[in-house]
Scaffold this active site. Structure first.
Site, PDB file in Angstrom:
ATOM      1  N   HIS A 277     -22.456  11.649 -53.416  1.00  0.00           N
ATOM      2  CA  HIS A 277     -21.338  10.920 -54.050  1.00  0.00           C
ATOM      3  C   HIS A 277     -20.048  11.720 -53.871  1.00  0.00           C
ATOM      4  CE1 HIS A 277     -18.812   9.100 -57.156  1.00  0.00           C
ATOM      5  NE2 HIS A 277     -19.649   8.074 -57.171  1.00  0.00           N
TER       6      HIS A 277
ATOM      7  N   THR B 132     -19.056  12.438 -63.763  1.00  0.00           N
ATOM      8  CA  THR B 132     -18.513  11.763 -64.956  1.00  0.00           C
ATOM      9  C   THR B 132     -19.223  10.455 -65.296  1.00  0.00           C
ATOM     10  OG1 THR B 132     -16.917  10.698 -63.514  1.00  0.00           O
ATOM     11  CG2 THR B 132     -16.172  12.671 -64.677  1.00  0.00           C
TER      12      THR B 132
ATOM     13  N   ASN C  88     -21.402   4.335 -62.052  1.00  0.00           N
ATOM     14  CA  ASN C  88     -21.429   3.920 -63.465  1.00  0.00           C
ATOM     15  C   ASN C  88     -22.000   2.514 -63.599  1.00  0.00           C
ATOM     16  OD1 ASN C  88     -19.070   1.922 -64.446  1.00  0.00           O
ATOM     17  ND2 ASN C  88     -18.327   3.067 -62.683  1.00  0.00           N
TER      18      ASN C  88
ATOM     19  N   HIS D 240     -15.082   2.410 -56.138  1.00  0.00           N
ATOM     20  CA  HIS D 240     -16.225   1.726 -55.539  1.00  0.00           C
ATOM     21  C   HIS D 240     -16.242   0.236 -55.882  1.00  0.00           C
ATOM     22  CE1 HIS D 240     -18.582   5.690 -54.928  1.00  0.00           C
ATOM     23  NE2 HIS D 240     -17.921   5.347 -53.849  1.00  0.00           N
TER      24      HIS D 240
ATOM     25  N   GLU E 214     -17.435  12.135 -55.719  1.00  0.00           N
ATOM     26  CA  GLU E 214     -16.992  12.976 -56.838  1.00  0.00           C
ATOM     27  C   GLU E 214     -17.803  14.264 -56.907  1.00  0.00           C
ATOM     28  OE1 GLU E 214     -16.921  11.168 -60.846  1.00  0.00           O
ATOM     29  OE2 GLU E 214     -17.475  13.159 -61.577  1.00  0.00           O
TER      30      GLU E 214
ATOM     31  N   SER F  14     -21.382   1.835 -56.789  1.00  0.00           N
ATOM     32  CA  SER F  14     -20.717   2.378 -57.986  1.00  0.00           C
ATOM     33  C   SER F  14     -21.748   3.007 -58.904  1.00  0.00           C
ATOM     34  CB  SER F  14     -19.974   1.248 -58.705  1.00  0.00           C
ATOM     35  OG  SER F  14     -19.705   1.615 -60.032  1.00  0.00           O
TER      36      SER F  14
ATOM     37  N   SER G 163     -15.136   0.014 -62.307  1.00  0.00           N
ATOM     38  CA  SER G 163     -14.341  -0.238 -61.101  1.00  0.00           C
ATOM     39  C   SER G 163     -14.272  -1.726 -60.762  1.00  0.00           C
ATOM     40  CB  SER G 163     -14.938   0.547 -59.925  1.00  0.00           C
ATOM     41  OG  SER G 163     -16.336   0.361 -59.879  1.00  0.00           O
TER      42      SER G 163
HETATM   43  S1  SF4 Z   1     -15.091   6.094 -64.645  1.00  0.00           S
HETATM   44 FE1  SF4 Z   1     -12.861   5.910 -64.820  1.00  0.00          FE
HETATM   45  S2  SF4 Z   1     -12.244   7.340 -66.456  1.00  0.00           S
HETATM   46 FE2  SF4 Z   1     -14.324   7.878 -65.795  1.00  0.00          FE
HETATM   47  S3  SF4 Z   1     -14.007   9.460 -64.247  1.00  0.00           S
HETATM   48 FE3  SF4 Z   1     -14.185   7.508 -63.146  1.00  0.00          FE
HETATM   49  S4  SF4 Z   1     -12.083   6.828 -62.931  1.00  0.00           S
HETATM   50 FE4  SF4 Z   1     -12.061   8.424 -64.491  1.00  0.00          FE
END
Ligand code: SF4
Length: 417
Positions: free
Chosen positions: A180, A251, A317, A91, A182, A315, A381
């Site tokens: 999402h 994750t 995270n 992302h 994932e 994104s 990312s």
């Molecule tokens: S943030 Fe990075 S290490 Fe964590 S799941 Fe996504 S690609 Fe993998």
């Protein structure tokens, strides 16, 4: 559609003779000598009245780095073939733009549209770092295309957990965003080998409360079904399928939120059963997400006056980094340095409104004669060069020259590439 895969058409493009060339190209596209220099000087850069403090950990994680390397390697190994990518590789718009410039064609990821039917055996299809749902993989295998799989190992670990749950007759409760990539890929694995596994996806604490209440015998079935519409396995029956439950998460979730959700679900099982024997949990937040969240807390201890979080607006995270930072300091979520229009105005993403907004910096930013401490972090990312551009943009708006910024970072202007 023929459901029997024809052959295993995954190809390994990480060949020794290719990776040296590829990694040099990736380095040129995304790395920043300035950022590396600041990192090696304790993550601080002191200019006249502007101090930059970087989080100890930010930017590309190993999973993202690997996915980009593999995508570039695919272009190198298959210079003449059509190369497709399902959705985004990661992302970040800058990385996806670079891949598009290399002739990588984006396919839709939500549904397999007519474009998928036109794939042929000579084509190469890149699977992004988040993975794709099982039906996509089956379809690509049946098509006989060359599959270049960049799925991160930490995502695959979550898949193993939910597959185990399915094999044990445990319903997966997936903490993640139902839209999402994932989470959708994970949900498809929660159906198990025979397709009879069950899952439900929860995102917010309100979702968790509604789920926990229902498990304890409260709540209305119709309201429950409405709330979780599109976030449950086919034929999900909350009166039948919430007896044995196991938690896993996307994750990239927020650690504190995940822990609170785990506690709420466990408490619901204990209240219902008198023990937690029919409750399992695996914290599947990846190390990179965790490190970036911990590093941000360290940065916030330095009490910056303002924070920039740099990264793609979709994104997960990165969004969580913004949510952490804005609890204690004025925080601006920007995709690129160009979002900083002046020392007073900025275009940034509001994670609460889920849209780009025009915003203003605190007064201290606008007066170059007043000292300001600027904190910067970036999602897993986000390439280093976007952080570098942010430093240059703020520094130069506050009156420092390009060369003086390099000098302050311990670099000679001639060293800058
Ligand atoms: S943030 Fe990075 S290490 Fe964590 S799941 Fe996504 S690609 Fe993998």
């Amino acid at each position: 559609m023929d459901r029997q895969p024809k052959r295993n058409s995954r190809v390994n493009v990480r060949r020794a003779e290719v990776m040296g060339i590829v990694q040099e190209k990736v380095r040129r596209h995304y790395q920043s000598a300035l950022v590396e220099s600041v990192r090696s000087s304790g993550n601080r850069l002191e200019l006249g009245h502007t101090t930059f403090v970087l989080a100890p950990e930010f930017g590309f994680c190993t999973g993202v780095q690997r996915a980009i390397d593999i995508a570039y390697a695919a272009r190198n190994v298959f210079p003449e073939n059509r190369i497709f990518l399902i959705g985004d590789i990661i992302h970040n718009p800058e990385v996806n733009r670079q891949l598009a410039a290399m002739g990588v064609i984006r396919l839709p990821w939500k549904t397999m549209t007519d474009e998928y039917d036109e794939l042929c055996e000579k084509d190469v299809v890149i699977v992004p770092a988040f993975g794709v749902p099982v039906p996509f993989m089956d379809f690509l295998t049946n098509k006989g295309v060359s599959i270049v799989d960049t799925t991160c190992g930490d995502v695959v670990k979550v898949w193993r957990r939910v597959k185990d749950f399915a094999a044990m007759g445990v319903t997966s409760i997936i903490h993640g965003k139902a839209t999402h990539e994932e989470t959708l890929a994970t949900a498809s694995r929660a159906l198990g080998e025979d397709g009879r596994g069950k899952y439900i996806i929860i995102f917010t604490e309100e979702d968790t409360r509604a789920l926990a209440d229902y498990m304890m015998g409260h709540g209305c079935r119709d309201e429950f079904m409405k709330r979780f519409e599109g976030a449950m396995s086919p034929g999900f029956d909350p009166d039948r399928d919430l007896v044995k439950v196991g938690l896993a998460n996307q994750t990239t979730m927020l650690k504190s939120e995940t822990q609170s959700i785990q506690t709420m679900i466990r408490n619901a099982v204990v209240k219902r059963d008198g023990n937690d024997e029919r409750y399992s949990v695996f914290d599947t937040i990846c190390g990179a997400t965790q490190d970036r969240q911990n590093s941000l807390f360290q940065l916030l201890d330095e009490k910056p006056d303002i924070m920039f979080v740099v990264g793609g607006y979709n994104s997960s995270n990165t969004t969580h980094l913004v949510d952490i930072a804005k609890e204690s300091v004025p925080t601006f979520f920007i995709e690129a340095a160009a979002c900083i229009r002046s020392l007073t105005e900025v275009e940034c993403f509001d994670t609460r409104l889920h849209r780009i907004v025009e915003s203003s910096f605190p007064e201290v930013m606008g007066n170059p004669d007043v000292p300001v401490k600027v904190g910067i972090t970036a999602g897993a990312s986000c390439p280093g060069n976007l952080v570098e551009e942010t430093i240059f943009r703020v520094g130069m708006l506050r009156g420092d020259s390009f060369d003086s910024i390099l000098t302050a970072a311990g670099m000679l202007p001639g060293q800058y590439q």
